[in-house]
Design a protein around this motif. Sequence first.
Motif, PDB file in Angstrom:
ATOM      1  N   GLU A  99     -94.370 -29.775   5.123  1.00  0.00           N
ATOM      2  CA  GLU A  99     -93.045 -30.472   5.820  1.00  0.00           C
ATOM      3  C   GLU A  99     -93.506 -31.787   6.553  1.00  0.00           C
ATOM      4  OE1 GLU A  99     -91.456 -26.022   7.243  1.00  0.00           O
ATOM      5  OE2 GLU A  99     -90.721 -27.789   8.461  1.00  0.00           O
ATOM      6  N   ALA A 100     -92.839 -32.858   6.059  1.00  0.00           N
ATOM      7  CA  ALA A 100     -93.535 -34.064   6.384  1.00  0.00           C
ATOM      8  C   ALA A 100     -92.323 -35.071   6.882  1.00  0.00           C
ATOM      9  CB  ALA A 100     -94.346 -34.963   5.151  1.00  0.00           C
ATOM     10  N   ASP A 101     -92.324 -35.748   7.748  1.00  0.00           N
ATOM     11  CA  ASP A 101     -91.516 -36.636   8.581  1.00  0.00           C
ATOM     12  C   ASP A 101     -90.346 -37.396   7.421  1.00  0.00           C
ATOM     13  OD1 ASP A 101     -93.394 -38.457   8.240  1.00  0.00           O
ATOM     14  OD2 ASP A 101     -93.042 -39.420  10.096  1.00  0.00           O
ATOM     15  N   LEU A 102     -91.055 -38.265   6.520  1.00  0.00           N
ATOM     16  CA  LEU A 102     -90.311 -38.756   5.607  1.00  0.00           C
ATOM     17  C   LEU A 102     -90.131 -38.219   4.239  1.00  0.00           C
ATOM     18  CD1 LEU A 102     -92.437 -42.117   5.733  1.00  0.00           C
ATOM     19  CD2 LEU A 102     -90.626 -41.492   7.290  1.00  0.00           C
ATOM     20  N   LEU A 103     -90.771 -37.324   3.965  1.00  0.00           N
ATOM     21  CA  LEU A 103     -90.613 -36.831   2.599  1.00  0.00           C
ATOM     22  C   LEU A 103     -89.861 -35.574   2.640  1.00  0.00           C
ATOM     23  CD1 LEU A 103     -91.895 -36.845  -0.305  1.00  0.00           C
ATOM     24  CD2 LEU A 103     -93.737 -35.158   0.421  1.00  0.00           C
ATOM     25  N   GLY A 104     -89.761 -35.128   3.845  1.00  0.00           N
ATOM     26  CA  GLY A 104     -89.076 -33.519   3.891  1.00  0.00           C
ATOM     27  C   GLY A 104     -90.029 -32.422   3.465  1.00  0.00           C
ATOM     28  N   THR A 105     -89.493 -31.530   2.899  1.00  0.00           N
ATOM     29  CA  THR A 105     -90.225 -30.293   2.382  1.00  0.00           C
ATOM     30  C   THR A 105     -90.711 -30.505   0.998  1.00  0.00           C
ATOM     31  OG1 THR A 105     -89.276 -29.080   4.048  1.00  0.00           O
ATOM     32  CG2 THR A 105     -90.395 -27.898   2.365  1.00  0.00           C
ATOM     33  N   VAL A 106     -91.845 -30.348   0.842  1.00  0.00           N
ATOM     34  CA  VAL A 106     -92.444 -30.300  -0.682  1.00  0.00           C
ATOM     35  C   VAL A 106     -93.306 -29.081  -0.829  1.00  0.00           C
ATOM     36  CG1 VAL A 106     -94.477 -31.768  -0.341  1.00  0.00           C
ATOM     37  CG2 VAL A 106     -93.680 -31.291  -2.664  1.00  0.00           C
TER      38      VAL A 106
END
Length: 328
Positions: free
Chosen positions: A288-295
Amino acid sequence: MKKVKVAILGFGTVGQGVYRILIEKRSQLKQMLGVDLEVAKILVSNPNKPRPHAAKELLTNQIEEILDIPNLDVVFEAIVGEEPAYQYLDRLIEKGCNVITANKVMFSKHGKSLQEKAAKHGVQVGFEATVAGGVPVIKTMDNLLRVNKVQRIQGILNGTSNYILTQMRGRGMAFEEALEDAQKLGYAEADPYNDISGQDAFRKLMILSELAFKEQPDWKDVKVQGINEITSQQVKEATEKGMRYRHIAVVQKNYKTGEVHATVRPELIDQSHPLYSIEEVNNAVAIEADLLGTVTLVGPGAGMLPTASAMVEDYGDMLTKTKNVISI
Ligand SMILES: NC(=O)c1ccc[n+]([C@@H]2O[C@H](COP(=O)([O-])OP(=O)(O)OC[C@H]3O[C@@H](n4cnc5c(N)ncnc54)[C@H](OP(=O)(O)O)[C@@H]3O)[C@@H](O)[C@H]2O)c1
């Protein structure tokens, strides 16, 4: 074409996989990487063990013979445990050799110092294979960290535990029966302690924590629990409610307090969870990353060729990062 000397430490499942790829894919590697990789030596414990797949003159049990190879560009390390692996890689880096490891027990503890030393000596360290075998988690994380801030990582990091839980649900097996099945299929070791106790997943999680947050929580503060106490009755009741037990390793950072917190334990999850559908021996990591969302990345978390492929891919990445290979 430049010839590049390579050594392999360990000739078990993973080391043999690396050797096979270097031999069988030699012409593809030449074409793709622009270098001709030549295996100069292979380190094993017992050089007298019959090994039909490698020439006897390549085998040694003396690390000095590897350290003495002139112009050695890269070493693929696939031996077991913290020592002597750490000491060997430390010395190889000092000699100006790139290193690529699959050894999570060693790397979870010494990864940082190996990377610092490598930076000082102008060489690189590859460790994609230490987490989730052939699944490109490290590369992906490295890339997204250039722009993103990672907040949380959740992973199914041990294929054996996931296989057992899948069989307990799908085939109504008891834990012991599913474990026996995993051993018969070669998924679980003869001594499955590290897999089912959560220790294997814990080491991989610590490597991810170091990469994502540049730090690990204090190991003493991480609650590590395996799957061995889950009963078939609990699994049945969960299934009736549309839920599944998964063995999940989680690490997250609270950016306000700076605290990094991790747990490794069985969790009961529903369909909305990104790891709900991960079955059999697969591994998966949800970042979970701030710009990407969840990958979420899913794939084979172990095995000869997936793990060895990740290691050889690491070498390809090294070549693209620097063209300073030592040619012979
Ligand atoms: N198996 C997988 O799917 C997988 C996936 C990801 C990561 N890994 C990691 O990769 C590493 C290797 O795993 P593996 O399954 O390939 O292990 P393995 O089949 O047990 O093979 C280990 C190899 O290392 C050699 N060795 C052990 N201790 C040594 C020492 N002190 N000096 C020199 N050689 C030594 C052994 O020599 P002998 O042949 O003479 O006994 C053997 O060839 C481990 O760190 C493991 O955690 C494995």
